[in-house]
Scaffold this motif. Structure first.
Motif, PDB file in Angstrom:
ATOM      1  N   SER A  94       0.835  -1.206   0.000  1.00 25.33           N
ATOM      2  CA  SER A  94       0.000   0.000   0.000  1.00 25.33           C
ATOM      3  C   SER A  94       0.871   1.258   0.000  1.00 25.33           C
ATOM      4  O   SER A  94       1.899   1.316   0.673  1.00 25.33           O
ATOM      5  CB  SER A  94      -0.915   0.002   1.222  1.00 25.33           C
ATOM      6  OG  SER A  94      -1.632   1.231   1.294  1.00 25.33           O
ATOM      7  N   PHE A  95       0.423   2.215  -0.803  1.00 22.52           N
ATOM      8  CA  PHE A  95       1.149   3.500  -0.795  1.00 22.52           C
ATOM      9  C   PHE A  95       0.552   4.487   0.208  1.00 22.52           C
ATOM     10  O   PHE A  95       0.924   5.650   0.245  1.00 22.52           O
ATOM     11  CB  PHE A  95       1.147   4.125  -2.198  1.00 22.52           C
ATOM     12  CG  PHE A  95      -0.214   4.373  -2.767  1.00 22.52           C
ATOM     13  CD1 PHE A  95      -0.922   5.524  -2.456  1.00 22.52           C
ATOM     14  CD2 PHE A  95      -0.794   3.442  -3.611  1.00 22.52           C
ATOM     15  CE1 PHE A  95      -2.170   5.748  -2.983  1.00 22.52           C
ATOM     16  CE2 PHE A  95      -2.054   3.680  -4.138  1.00 22.52           C
ATOM     17  CZ  PHE A  95      -2.751   4.837  -3.830  1.00 22.52           C
ATOM     18  N   PHE A  96      -0.401   4.040   1.036  1.00 21.33           N
ATOM     19  CA  PHE A  96      -1.010   4.898   2.054  1.00 21.33           C
ATOM     20  C   PHE A  96      -0.230   4.915   3.369  1.00 21.33           C
ATOM     21  O   PHE A  96      -0.695   5.457   4.366  1.00 21.33           O
ATOM     22  CB  PHE A  96      -2.447   4.465   2.336  1.00 21.33           C
ATOM     23  CG  PHE A  96      -3.396   4.839   1.230  1.00 21.33           C
ATOM     24  CD1 PHE A  96      -3.713   6.160   0.981  1.00 21.33           C
ATOM     25  CD2 PHE A  96      -3.975   3.862   0.435  1.00 21.33           C
ATOM     26  CE1 PHE A  96      -4.597   6.504  -0.027  1.00 21.33           C
ATOM     27  CE2 PHE A  96      -4.855   4.203  -0.571  1.00 21.33           C
ATOM     28  CZ  PHE A  96      -5.159   5.521  -0.820  1.00 21.33           C
ATOM     29  N   ALA A  97       0.972   4.278   3.393  1.00 24.19           N
ATOM     30  CA  ALA A  97       1.786   4.324   4.608  1.00 24.19           C
ATOM     31  C   ALA A  97       2.164   5.757   4.981  1.00 24.19           C
ATOM     32  O   ALA A  97       2.425   6.078   6.151  1.00 24.19           O
ATOM     33  CB  ALA A  97       3.055   3.483   4.413  1.00 24.19           C
ATOM     34  N   SER A  98       2.163   6.642   3.990  1.00 22.80           N
ATOM     35  CA  SER A  98       2.482   8.056   4.269  1.00 22.80           C
ATOM     36  C   SER A  98       1.421   8.734   5.128  1.00 22.80           C
ATOM     37  O   SER A  98       1.657   9.822   5.673  1.00 22.80           O
ATOM     38  CB  SER A  98       2.649   8.818   2.951  1.00 22.80           C
ATOM     39  OG  SER A  98       1.452   8.734   2.179  1.00 22.80           O
ATOM     40  N   PHE A  99       0.253   8.104   5.260  1.00 21.18           N
ATOM     41  CA  PHE A  99      -0.773   8.673   6.144  1.00 21.18           C
ATOM     42  C   PHE A  99      -0.271   8.795   7.576  1.00 21.18           C
ATOM     43  O   PHE A  99      -0.653   9.706   8.306  1.00 21.18           O
ATOM     44  CB  PHE A  99      -2.036   7.796   6.099  1.00 21.18           C
ATOM     45  CG  PHE A  99      -3.089   8.325   5.166  1.00 21.18           C
ATOM     46  CD1 PHE A  99      -2.735   8.953   3.986  1.00 21.18           C
ATOM     47  CD2 PHE A  99      -4.437   8.192   5.475  1.00 21.18           C
ATOM     48  CE1 PHE A  99      -3.696   9.438   3.114  1.00 21.18           C
ATOM     49  CE2 PHE A  99      -5.403   8.696   4.618  1.00 21.18           C
ATOM     50  CZ  PHE A  99      -5.042   9.309   3.429  1.00 21.18           C
ATOM     51  N   TYR A 100       0.582   7.858   7.998  1.00 22.31           N
ATOM     52  CA  TYR A 100       1.138   7.937   9.356  1.00 22.31           C
ATOM     53  C   TYR A 100       1.926   9.234   9.549  1.00 22.31           C
ATOM     54  O   TYR A 100       1.874   9.855  10.614  1.00 22.31           O
ATOM     55  CB  TYR A 100       2.044   6.732   9.608  1.00 22.31           C
ATOM     56  CG  TYR A 100       1.312   5.443   9.897  1.00 22.31           C
ATOM     57  CD1 TYR A 100       0.429   5.342  10.975  1.00 22.31           C
ATOM     58  CD2 TYR A 100       1.529   4.316   9.101  1.00 22.31           C
ATOM     59  CE1 TYR A 100      -0.233   4.150  11.239  1.00 22.31           C
ATOM     60  CE2 TYR A 100       0.873   3.128   9.365  1.00 22.31           C
ATOM     61  CZ  TYR A 100      -0.008   3.044  10.425  1.00 22.31           C
ATOM     62  OH  TYR A 100      -0.667   1.879  10.684  1.00 22.31           O
ATOM     63  N   ILE A 101       2.665   9.620   8.522  1.00 24.64           N
ATOM     64  CA  ILE A 101       3.450  10.861   8.620  1.00 24.64           C
ATOM     65  C   ILE A 101       2.526  12.074   8.767  1.00 24.64           C
ATOM     66  O   ILE A 101       2.790  12.983   9.565  1.00 24.64           O
ATOM     67  CB  ILE A 101       4.359  11.006   7.395  1.00 24.64           C
ATOM     68  CG1 ILE A 101       5.389   9.875   7.386  1.00 24.64           C
ATOM     69  CG2 ILE A 101       5.054  12.367   7.396  1.00 24.64           C
ATOM     70  CD1 ILE A 101       6.327   9.897   6.197  1.00 24.64           C
ATOM     71  N   LEU A 102       1.419  12.074   7.999  1.00 27.91           N
ATOM     72  CA  LEU A 102       0.450  13.178   8.135  1.00 27.91           C
ATOM     73  C   LEU A 102      -0.147  13.224   9.542  1.00 27.91           C
ATOM     74  O   LEU A 102      -0.356  14.305  10.110  1.00 27.91           O
ATOM     75  CB  LEU A 102      -0.659  13.022   7.098  1.00 27.91           C
ATOM     76  CG  LEU A 102      -0.252  13.163   5.624  1.00 27.91           C
ATOM     77  CD1 LEU A 102      -1.452  12.947   4.713  1.00 27.91           C
ATOM     78  CD2 LEU A 102       0.351  14.537   5.377  1.00 27.91           C
ATOM     79  N   ILE A 103      -0.389  12.038  10.106  1.00 28.23           N
ATOM     80  CA  ILE A 103      -0.956  11.985  11.462  1.00 28.23           C
ATOM     81  C   ILE A 103       0.053  12.503  12.482  1.00 28.23           C
ATOM     82  O   ILE A 103      -0.287  13.238  13.418  1.00 28.23           O
ATOM     83  CB  ILE A 103      -1.392  10.549  11.796  1.00 28.23           C
ATOM     84  CG1 ILE A 103      -2.539  10.121  10.871  1.00 28.23           C
ATOM     85  CG2 ILE A 103      -1.824  10.440  13.259  1.00 28.23           C
ATOM     86  CD1 ILE A 103      -2.892   8.658  10.965  1.00 28.23           C
TER      87      ILE A 103
END
Length: 531
Positions: A94-103
């Motif tokens: 998944s390329f949504f791992a960057s969501f953690y950085i936004l959080i």
């Protein structure tokens, strides 16, 4: 954290979720259904859950305000949301791992440094746990999602290292940023508070200063003034704004050859909005802008009316004391020879052999000697008044007796006499001396109105003032500084000691004698007794 910041966070959260998931749904709907994409219903369900949770958070913010626990709860739910999103979109692929950085970055805005580090650690644990569970096949794949049968251990370890390092690094840097932000915010708030306190203090000082302050520009136009200046000028600032300073200070020169005149201490005259002139003392200082260029002139001024009156009273007291000593010495030196002259002439007048012409001349000598003796008594009363024997007595009794004297005196026949004294009002002083002082004022008022007029005698208990007011011609400006001088009179038959004697008696009581123009013309004399 403020309600506005929390609202902004929730709004941006909705926007980000809509952009990422909405784009994924559109991409999936157009048919690019690679093996990394789940069925549309999973994405629809996830977007609906995210939006519903945002609405709940908004309601909680309205109910409880921007509480810390609410921000912590929101960040925690976002971590779970990101974990679920990564799971249903392929896990390690998944390329949504960057969501953690936004959080984590969201935590930088809402939480403390300690909380940011906890959020970064939680993101690393959740992501690492999810990938490990996927790698060892402890969690089943999402129905409809095609995953690779084998995942390389090296690839898994590499992605875990890259992402977890990114999470922790962002958390550490975010924690430092949080500390700097909090410190900067604290300093900013302190500066703001200090500035507001300084501004309040400055306004309070300007509002309570007894000295007038006026700021003018390079054309000597009024740009600002404080409340004391408004009171002394009898004008509100809105009406005086951009008015030439010369309108109120006609005799003061502050600009010469295009340069401001700096005055350390000067005196002049102020003309207020009602046209009244009063003496002032002033000083000036040049105002500069941040570039040190001359920007205006600050004038600080004080009303010297009371000071000038006090100076005049002191000068008058000195003059009266000097003249009084001279008068007392002359009175004693003249009185004894005068008594001998008068007694000798009276003996000579008893001679029956005197001719009528000689007797007439002797009568003139005796009469003038008696008049001169009366004048000497006035001199002594003025020069050396006896110490007042002060007692409490009713003001109405004193005023009533003086009114009776006026009624019996022919000089008051054409006058309308009014008396005003509150019942029960008491005066502390020498009754005989105060009666003499007020009687002198009444005689002056009667002689100033030979054609008739109104004469008022009153006592004001609140200010302890005996007041004599007449409707005569009043006292001209030129004579006001001379009326208390001994031997000064405007009457042909006056001695010039009436007001001087009044002043001496009042001063012996520790009071003051003041003249004011009458409301309807005439003059008002006030005897102010000490409290």
């Amino acid at each position: 954290m403020t309600p506005r910041l929390m609202h902004w966070f929730l709004g941006v959260r909705v926007l980000v979720i809509g952009l990422f998931l909405g784009g994924a749904i559109v991409f999936q709907h157009k048919g690019s259904t690679g093996y990394l994409w789940v069925e549309l219903r999973c994405l629809y369900l996830l977007v609906a859950a995210a939006y519903a949770q945002t609405l709940v958070s908004l309601l909680l913010v309205r109910m409880f305000g921007p509480a810390r626990w609410l921000a912590q709860l929101q960040i925690g739910l976002d971590l779970l949301f990101a974990t679920a999103l990564i799971h249903i979109t392929g896990g390690i692929e998944s390329f949504f791992a960057s969501f953690y950085i936004l959080i984590i970055l969201s935590g930088v805005l809402l939480l403390s440094r300690r909380d940011v580090l906890i959020v970064a650690s939680a993101a690393a644990i959740l992501y690492g746990g999810l990938i490990n569970l996927q790698y060892y096949r402890f969690i089943p794949p999402v129905p409809g999602l095609a995953l690779p049968l084998e995942i390389s251990g090296v690839e898994t370890l590499y992605k875990l290292f890259i992402n977890i390092s990114a999470f922790l690094l962002v958390g550490l840097l975010g924690g430092l940023l949080v500390s700097r932000l909090r410190l900067s915010e604290h300093d900013r708030q302190k500066i703001t508070i200090d500035y507001e306190e300084l501004e309040r203090l400055n306004r309070a000082i300007l509002a309570n200063m007894t000295s007038g302050l006026i700021i003018v520009d390079r054309q000597l136009c009024i740009r600002s003034m404080n409340a004391a200046a408004e009171d002394m000028l009898c004008v509100v600032f809105e009406h005086a704004y951009h008015t030439q300073l010369s309108r109120y200070f006609p005799d003061v020169t502050l600009l010469q050859d295009g340069q401001f005149q700096v005055v350390s201490r000067g005196e002049g005259w102020l003309v207020d909005g009602m046209g009244n002139r009063r003496p002032i003392g002033f000083n000036t200082s040049v105002l500069t802008d941040p570039a040190q260029a001359v920007d205006g002139l600050l004038i600080t001024f004080q009303d010297l009316t009371n000071l000038k009156e006090m100076e005049e009273r002191l000068k008058r007291t000195d003059r009266l004391a000097a003249v009084g000593q001279l008068a007392a010495g002359l009175a004693h030196e003249i009185r004894n020879p005068l008594a001998s002259i008068s007694g000798s002439v009276q003996l000579l007048r008893e001679n029956e052999a005197l001719s009528p012409e000689d007797r007439h001349l002797m009568n003139i000598v005796v009469r003038e000697a008696d008049r001169l003796n009366g004048l000497l008594k006035e001199f002594l009363l003025f020069a050396r008044p006896s110490p007042p024997h002060q007692i409490w007595f009713k003001a109405s009794t004193l005023i009533g007796e003086l009114a009776d004297l006026c009624t019996a005196d022919g000089r008051f026949a054409a006058l309308e006499i009014q008396q005003n004294s509150p019942p029960g009002a008491m005066i502390y002083g020498d009754r005989n001396q105060l009666q003499q002082a007020v009687w002198n004022l009444l005689i002056n008022a009667a002689e100033a109105m030979p054609e008739g007029g109104r004469l008022e005698l009153a006592y004001r208990p609140l200010t302890r003032q005996l007041v004599v007011t007449d409707s005569g011609p009043g006292v001209s400006e030129a004579l006001r500084q001379k009326i208390y001088d001994p031997f000064f009179t405007t009457k042909d038959h006056g001695t010039g000691l009436g007001l001087a004697t009044v002043h001496s008696i009042v001063e012996a009581h520790g009071g003051t004698l003041e003249h004011q123009p009458g409301i309807d013309g005439g003059a008002t004399f006030l005897i102010s007794l000490p409290v």
